[in-house]
Write a protein that holds these residues in place. Sequence first.
Motif, short mmCIF file in Angstrom:
data_model
loop_
_atom_site.label_atom_id
_atom_site.label_comp_id
_atom_site.label_asym_id
_atom_site.label_seq_id
_atom_site.Cartn_x
_atom_site.Cartn_y
_atom_site.Cartn_z
N ASP A 3 0.83 -1.21 0.00
CA ASP A 3 0.00 0.00 0.00
C ASP A 3 0.86 1.25 0.00
OD1 ASP A 3 -2.32 -1.52 0.02
OD2 ASP A 3 -2.46 -1.52 2.22
N ALA A 4 1.97 1.23 0.72
CA ALA A 4 2.85 2.38 0.76
C ALA A 4 3.47 2.63 -0.61
CB ALA A 4 3.94 2.18 1.81
N ILE A 5 3.87 1.57 -1.29
CA ILE A 5 4.46 1.72 -2.62
C ILE A 5 3.41 2.22 -3.60
CG2 ILE A 5 5.52 0.47 -4.54
CD1 ILE A 5 6.85 -1.31 -2.41
N SER A 6 2.20 1.70 -3.52
CA SER A 6 1.13 2.17 -4.39
C SER A 6 0.83 3.63 -4.13
CB SER A 6 -0.14 1.34 -4.15
OG SER A 6 0.09 0.00 -4.47
N SER A 7 0.89 4.03 -2.87
CA SER A 7 0.66 5.43 -2.52
C SER A 7 1.74 6.32 -3.12
CB SER A 7 0.62 5.58 -1.00
OG SER A 7 0.57 6.94 -0.65
N ILE A 8 2.99 5.89 -3.02
CA ILE A 8 4.09 6.68 -3.58
C ILE A 8 3.96 6.78 -5.10
CG2 ILE A 8 6.60 6.74 -3.95
CD1 ILE A 8 5.74 7.56 -1.17
N LEU A 9 3.62 5.66 -5.74
CA LEU A 9 3.45 5.69 -7.20
C LEU A 9 2.33 6.63 -7.61
CD1 LEU A 9 3.98 1.94 -8.15
CD2 LEU A 9 5.48 3.86 -8.63
N SER A 10 1.23 6.65 -6.86
CA SER A 10 0.14 7.56 -7.19
C SER A 10 0.55 9.00 -6.97
CB SER A 10 -1.11 7.21 -6.38
OG SER A 10 -0.89 7.45 -5.00
N GLN A 11 1.39 9.26 -5.95
CA GLN A 11 1.88 10.62 -5.73
C GLN A 11 2.81 11.05 -6.86
OE1 GLN A 11 3.69 10.74 -1.89
NE2 GLN A 11 1.74 10.56 -0.79
N ILE A 12 3.64 10.12 -7.33
CA ILE A 12 4.54 10.44 -8.45
C ILE A 12 3.72 10.72 -9.70
CG2 ILE A 12 6.29 9.47 -10.00
CD1 ILE A 12 7.46 8.04 -7.55
N ARG A 13 2.69 9.93 -9.94
CA ARG A 13 1.83 10.17 -11.11
C ARG A 13 1.13 11.51 -11.01
NH1 ARG A 13 0.12 4.32 -10.52
NH2 ARG A 13 1.49 3.24 -11.96
N ALA A 14 0.64 11.85 -9.82
CA ALA A 14 -0.04 13.14 -9.62
C ALA A 14 0.94 14.28 -9.85
CB ALA A 14 -0.64 13.21 -8.23
N HIS A 15 2.16 14.12 -9.37
CA HIS A 15 3.17 15.15 -9.57
C HIS A 15 3.51 15.29 -11.05
CE1 HIS A 15 6.47 17.79 -8.65
NE2 HIS A 15 7.28 17.02 -9.36
N GLU A 16 3.58 14.17 -11.74
CA GLU A 16 3.87 14.21 -13.17
C GLU A 16 2.75 14.93 -13.93
OE1 GLU A 16 4.97 11.20 -16.85
OE2 GLU A 16 4.39 10.38 -14.92
N LEU A 17 1.50 14.69 -13.54
CA LEU A 17 0.39 15.38 -14.18
C LEU A 17 0.45 16.87 -13.91
CD1 LEU A 17 -2.59 12.92 -13.57
CD2 LEU A 17 -1.44 13.44 -15.73
N GLN A 18 0.85 17.27 -12.71
CA GLN A 18 0.99 18.68 -12.40
C GLN A 18 2.11 19.30 -13.22
OE1 GLN A 18 1.68 18.86 -8.21
NE2 GLN A 18 -0.48 18.68 -7.67
N THR A 19 3.17 18.56 -13.45
CA THR A 19 4.30 19.06 -14.21
C THR A 19 3.93 19.25 -15.67
OG1 THR A 19 5.78 17.86 -12.73
CG2 THR A 19 6.71 18.63 -14.78
N ARG A 20 3.15 18.34 -16.21
CA ARG A 20 2.75 18.42 -17.62
C ARG A 20 1.85 19.61 -17.90
NH1 ARG A 20 1.11 12.36 -19.49
NH2 ARG A 20 3.16 11.42 -19.25
N GLY A 21 0.97 19.94 -16.98
CA GLY A 21 0.05 21.05 -17.18
C GLY A 21 -1.32 20.55 -17.57
N PRO A 22 -2.28 21.46 -17.69
CA PRO A 22 -3.67 21.07 -17.94
C PRO A 22 -3.95 20.60 -19.37
CG PRO A 22 -3.50 23.45 -17.86
CD PRO A 22 -2.15 22.90 -17.47
N LEU A 23 -3.09 20.93 -20.34
CA LEU A 23 -3.37 20.56 -21.73
C LEU A 23 -2.87 19.19 -22.12
CD1 LEU A 23 -2.57 23.94 -23.50
CD2 LEU A 23 -4.80 23.04 -22.83
N ALA A 24 -2.03 18.59 -21.28
CA ALA A 24 -1.45 17.29 -21.64
C ALA A 24 -2.46 16.18 -21.42
CB ALA A 24 -0.20 17.03 -20.80
N GLU A 25 -2.39 15.20 -22.31
CA GLU A 25 -3.24 14.02 -22.17
C GLU A 25 -2.44 12.93 -21.48
OE1 GLU A 25 -4.62 12.91 -26.00
OE2 GLU A 25 -5.50 14.85 -26.41
N ALA A 26 -2.94 12.46 -20.36
CA ALA A 26 -2.22 11.42 -19.61
C ALA A 26 -2.78 10.06 -19.95
CB ALA A 26 -2.36 11.68 -18.12
#
Length: 121
Positions: A3-26
């Motif tokens: 669960d901790a690893i899944s949580s970290i991966l979801s945080q990394i994905r969320a951070h990546e989406l923030q980095t890409r910006g609102p126009l990027a398709e994930a």
Amino acid sequence: MTDAISSILSQIRAHELQTRGPLAEAPAGNAIDVGGAGRLGGGSTVAAPGFGHTLANAIDKVSQTQANAGSLQQAFELGDPRADLARVMVAMQQSQVAFRATVEVRNRLVQAYQDVMNMPI
């Protein structure tokens, strides 16, 4: 610990989406978008951050969390009324959890590297 690893991966994905910006398709869920990473409707490509960049950002965030906890601890020790014990303890726990998760990710990466290196050709 999964669960901790899944949580970290979801945080990394969320951070990546923030980095890409609102126009990027994930890509959805755990999908890996190999051919069309970061493509917009017009066909132009946007440089998506790579694994190294995402990992460096995650490590920087852990470092910031540790620095924040250290500064709160020091402020509490100096008697700053804005640094109450509850905030200091929560910041220290967040710092500890972030560091443990980082160490666990590092251990997994080292294990994966060793597994790949030990594969027969």
